[in-house]
Scaffold this active site. Structure first.
Site, mmCIF file in Angstrom:
data_model
loop_
_atom_site.group_PDB
_atom_site.id
_atom_site.type_symbol
_atom_site.label_atom_id
_atom_site.label_comp_id
_atom_site.label_asym_id
_atom_site.label_seq_id
_atom_site.Cartn_x
_atom_site.Cartn_y
_atom_site.Cartn_z
ATOM 1 N N GLU A 1 0.827 -1.415 0.235
ATOM 2 C CA GLU A 1 -0.232 0.182 0.099
ATOM 3 C C GLU A 1 0.767 1.127 0.000
ATOM 4 O O GLU A 1 1.695 1.681 1.027
ATOM 5 C CB GLU A 1 -1.149 0.047 0.940
ATOM 6 C CG GLU A 1 -1.946 -0.644 1.179
ATOM 7 C CD GLU A 1 -2.587 -0.724 1.901
ATOM 8 O OE1 GLU A 1 -4.395 -1.278 1.953
ATOM 9 O OE2 GLU A 1 -2.742 -0.032 2.964
ATOM 10 N N CYS A 2 0.292 1.868 -1.088
ATOM 11 C CA CYS A 2 1.526 3.259 -1.046
ATOM 12 C C CYS A 2 2.985 3.267 -1.565
ATOM 13 O O CYS A 2 3.463 2.473 -2.182
ATOM 14 C CB CYS A 2 1.050 4.201 0.258
ATOM 15 S SG CYS A 2 1.026 6.384 -0.185
#
Length: 443
Positions: free
Chosen positions: A331-332
């Protein structure tokens, strides 16, 4: 029953983090067992809360997990504590745009039936503060505005004027913090520098905050106020997912570059049967032995790109793990680590994309739908997540995107066992995705 109170403000930049973190540390100094919480999806403030209390900093976000889980998550996070301090987000009534304050500090305070203390930046304020506080107190009958902490007060005379203004409408001043107390924590493009990155300086900053709050705030009055919160009837949240038969090793990236995670994520991984091992991509040269799956949370890899790139032995292992089809959840910041290049520096090369810093902040909640099968989701699964970054990945998505949401092109990458996206999700809002991930680690 855990005594509790919410630290809020009329607007961002009023000093909530300073007062909340300092209060947590000051109460702990006096022997209190303090449970720290942050309203909203923020990852940075909870790091300072953890330093202040010696407990995991936890988030309470009705948008990400549903309002029905807020009281249970609060009770889970406050087990063994005798007081909880909940730092708000933005202004007291600021919630998700387009709603009537859903996800706001006021919303969470009402769900927890907790008294609210308003931190007011005193710069430029005089008797008109009474009108401001009168408006905040009367705006929502469900909110019990019970006290004020005056921040950035310039002089004894200034303090007297502001205290009199609070007295005009019957609000107690619980404390005063003067200007020039050295309560500055370095910031960068997404907010404060994380506590993990700042090391001993972050510890010093928390100590200075605690000194200021101890000197300026009536801690006895705070304890009395927090104790007026009634008992909550909700049962504590539990990571109740059926464990897999085996115990696969799931490596979770940590260290200074990957600090944006929720405590409940690891708790759910363990409940699902995983053996969790932390790996620091800045320092560790290889993955933990027998790694069957990898979680790459968000953080600031863009600030550590040179060191991440220089650790080529770990980059090669991550690439080999991904090529094997093992589950990888990124994530990210984790997404940035998997691309070919980050600001021109080689990364893991798992995804045929490049990432660069930009001047544009991408920020907001997203109601997302899974368009393809993945190690985390079935086609059609829906989640609400949050974007928070100043980088851009080109292309935005692969042949199989991770998500679709209204008003935007598809986003993210599903590639073999990899699920990589800019979207931050809270595992307590979709616990079955974590169980599915661990099950795929076994397979």
């Amino acid at each position: 029953m855990v005594a509790r109170l919410v630290i809020a403000a009329p607007a961002s930049g009023s000093g909530k983090t300073t007062v909340a973190t300092g209060l947590m540390a000051a109460l702990r100094r006096r022997g209190g067992k303090v449970a720290p919480f942050k309203v909203g999806p923020d990852y940075i403030d909870p790091g300072y809360h953890a330093l202040a209390t010696g407990r995991p900093g936890r988030n309470l976000d009705p948008v990400l997990v549903g309002e029905e889980r807020i009281a249970p998550l609060f009770r889970h996070g406050s087990l063994g504590a005798d007081i909880a301090v909940i730092e708000g987000v933005m202004g007291l009534f600021d919630g998700r745009i387009g709603t009537d304050g859903f996800g706001s500090t006021a919303h969470v305070a009402s769900l927890l039936d907790a008294p609210v203390v308003l931190v007011v930046d005193g710069r430029g304020q005089g008797r008109s503060l009474a009108a401001l506080l009168h408006g905040f107190r009367g705006y929502d009958a469900k909110i019990r505005l019970a006290g004020v902490v005056l921040n950035q007060v310039g002089s004894e005379r200034h303090e007297e004027v502001l205290t009199d203004a609070c007295g005009e409408i019957g609000l107690d001043v619980l404390g005063v913090v003067r200007r020039g107390t050295g309560l500055e924590v370095p910031s960068r493009h997404l907010g404060l520098v994380t506590a993990a990155e700042h090391g001993s300086v972050a510890v010093q900053a928390v100590e200075v905050m605690a000194d200021a709050i101890t000197a300026g705030v009536d801690l006895d009055a705070v304890n009395v106020l927090a104790a007026t919160a009634p008992e909550l009837t909700a049962e504590p949240w539990r990571p109740d997912v059926e464990p897999v038969r085996d115990k696969p090793v799931v490596a979770v990236a940590g260290g200074s570059a990957f600090t944006f995670g929720y405590a409940e994520h690891v708790e759910l991984l363990k409940a699902a049967g995983a053996e969790v091992a932390v790996v620091d991509p800045l320092r560790d040269k290889q993955l933990p032995d027998n790694t069957a799956g990898l979680v790459l949370p968000g953080g600031f890899p863009e600030q550590h790109a040179a060191e991440l790139s220089a650790n080529d032995s770990l980059r090669r292992e991550v690439a080999e793990l991904a090529r094997s089809g093992a589950p990888v959840h990124a994530e990210c910041g984790g997404l940035l680590y998997l691309v070919d290049e980050l600001d021109g520096l080689p990364m893991c090369g798992v995804l045929k994309a490049v990432a660069t810093m930009t001047s544009r902040l991408t920020l907001g909640y997203r109601d997302a739908l899974a368009p393809v099968e993945s190690t985390l989701h079935s086609i059609g699964d829906r989640v609400t997540g949050h974007e928070f970054h100043r980088t851009a990945v080109t292309p935005r998505h692969g042949d199989q995107p991770a998500w679709r949401w209204r008003g935007a092109e598809p986003e993210g990458f599903v590639h073999g066992g990899v699920h990589a996206s800019y979207l931050h999700t809270h595992p307590a809002g979709a616990p079955l995705a974590i169980r599915r991930f661990v099950e795929r680690c076994v397979k």
